[in-house]
Design a protein around this motif. Sequence first.
Motif, PDB file in Angstrom:
ATOM      1  N   PHE A   1       1.156   3.974  -2.982  1.00  0.00           N
ATOM      2  CA  PHE A   1       0.653   5.246  -2.785  1.00  0.00           C
ATOM      3  C   PHE A   1       1.810   6.331  -2.787  1.00  0.00           C
ATOM      4  N   THR A   2       3.206   5.907  -2.605  1.00  0.00           N
ATOM      5  CA  THR A   2       4.267   6.749  -2.481  1.00  0.00           C
ATOM      6  C   THR A   2       4.209   7.756  -3.966  1.00  0.00           C
ATOM      7  N   PRO A   3       4.150   7.262  -5.083  1.00  0.00           N
ATOM      8  CA  PRO A   3       4.303   8.436  -6.175  1.00  0.00           C
ATOM      9  C   PRO A   3       3.300   9.521  -5.886  1.00  0.00           C
ATOM     10  N   THR A   4       2.200   9.330  -5.060  1.00  0.00           N
ATOM     11  CA  THR A   4       1.355  10.692  -4.854  1.00  0.00           C
ATOM     12  C   THR A   4       2.001  11.673  -4.189  1.00  0.00           C
ATOM     13  N   VAL A   5       2.985  11.421  -3.232  1.00  0.00           N
ATOM     14  CA  VAL A   5       3.630  12.312  -2.271  1.00  0.00           C
ATOM     15  C   VAL A   5       4.974  12.365  -2.551  1.00  0.00           C
ATOM     16  N   THR A   6       5.222  12.075  -3.788  1.00  0.00           N
ATOM     17  CA  THR A   6       6.566  12.159  -4.199  1.00  0.00           C
ATOM     18  C   THR A   6       6.718  13.710  -5.064  1.00  0.00           C
TER      19      THR A   6
ATOM     20  N   ARG B   1       0.792  -1.081   0.080  1.00  0.00           N
ATOM     21  CA  ARG B   1       0.038   0.114  -0.119  1.00  0.00           C
ATOM     22  C   ARG B   1       0.892   1.453  -0.016  1.00  0.00           C
ATOM     23  N   VAL B   2       1.935   1.196   0.769  1.00  0.00           N
ATOM     24  CA  VAL B   2       2.722   2.418   0.855  1.00  0.00           C
ATOM     25  C   VAL B   2       3.482   2.621  -0.546  1.00  0.00           C
ATOM     26  N   ALA B   3       3.857   1.426  -1.181  1.00  0.00           N
ATOM     27  CA  ALA B   3       4.584   1.518  -2.372  1.00  0.00           C
ATOM     28  C   ALA B   3       3.950   2.188  -3.378  1.00  0.00           C
TER      29      ALA B   3
ATOM     30  N   GLY C   1      -2.223   5.135  -7.373  1.00  0.00           N
ATOM     31  CA  GLY C   1      -2.294   4.876  -5.863  1.00  0.00           C
ATOM     32  C   GLY C   1      -3.028   5.662  -4.982  1.00  0.00           C
ATOM     33  N   TYR C   2      -3.311   6.878  -5.293  1.00  0.00           N
ATOM     34  CA  TYR C   2      -4.097   7.552  -4.425  1.00  0.00           C
ATOM     35  C   TYR C   2      -5.591   7.046  -4.601  1.00  0.00           C
TER      36      TYR C   2
ATOM     37  N   ARG D   1       1.525   8.417 -11.429  1.00  0.00           N
ATOM     38  CA  ARG D   1       1.439   9.369 -10.193  1.00  0.00           C
ATOM     39  C   ARG D   1      -0.062   9.393  -9.366  1.00  0.00           C
TER      40      ARG D   1
END
Length: 301
Positions: free
Chosen positions: A122-127, A118-120, A182-183, A179
């Motif tokens: 979702f990470t592009p959203t907060v990158t 889940r973190v992996a 994941g969101y 991007r």
Amino acid sequence: MSKKSTVTHNPIPTRKGIQDTKIAPYVFIGPSLFFFILFTLYPVVYSLFLSFQTSEGGENVFVGLGNYIRLFQDSLFYESLFNTFIILLIQVPIMIGLALVLATVLHTGIQKAKGVLRVAFFTPTVTSLVAASIIFLLILNQDFGILNFLLTIIGIEHIPWLNDPIWAKVSLIMVTVWRWTGYNMIILLAGLQMIPKELYEAANIDGAGVVKRFFSITIPQLKPVMLFTTIMATIGTFQLFDEPFNLTGGGPINATTTVTMYLYENGFEYFDFGYASAIAYVVVLIIAVLSLIQFKIGDRG
């Protein structure tokens, strides 16, 4: 001699105390309301008045519907709107479909390392988008990009990812999907967790297979969440600015100039804030109409 009993009474609130109690909520909400009016409501109202004005000699002059008439005669506006619609029609279904698949797999198919995955995803959203853009500029480079290098291994010639009008749109769609998938996956995953397990158990007893349960239970139960993600993705696509600005600069030949990027150019490069405000309100109207259509289609379904 008997002792007198003493009885304590709660003090009766005075008029001043009652007034303080009534004022307290407004005191707490006051700062938030002040900043909302200053940074949200005032700019919205002011930009509406600004859309009926133009700058002449450093002063704003009222021109009525002049900016809107000019807008509907502007070929560059239509081109930017067309680019935005193309990205919308391709990117949103791919992104929502991929997010649904990932959410379903994480919900039912994978039992280990769910949190890490889940973190992996979702990470592009907060990158940082600037850092991500630099990386994608290197990946999609026509001459020495790693993607073209991998394609040459399987016998495919170099693709001008950022230098050709069609492939530039494809590149922009790829980056946007990377991007924001994941969101949307996180939102759909939350919706999946709200579906009662009893429905799946009853369907399983009746002999329904995985595919039958997915289309008969998962999709109908998830419809409100999918409608929400689709509308939010539509709004996000019409606000698409960072990706084309950092990757292609709107080129080549305005092929990736979105309507928000065209608004930015008129407002902050040509300083034509009246015309930029008119573009903004037309975009708001288009988003409202598209959202209404999506709501109607969702209710009909």
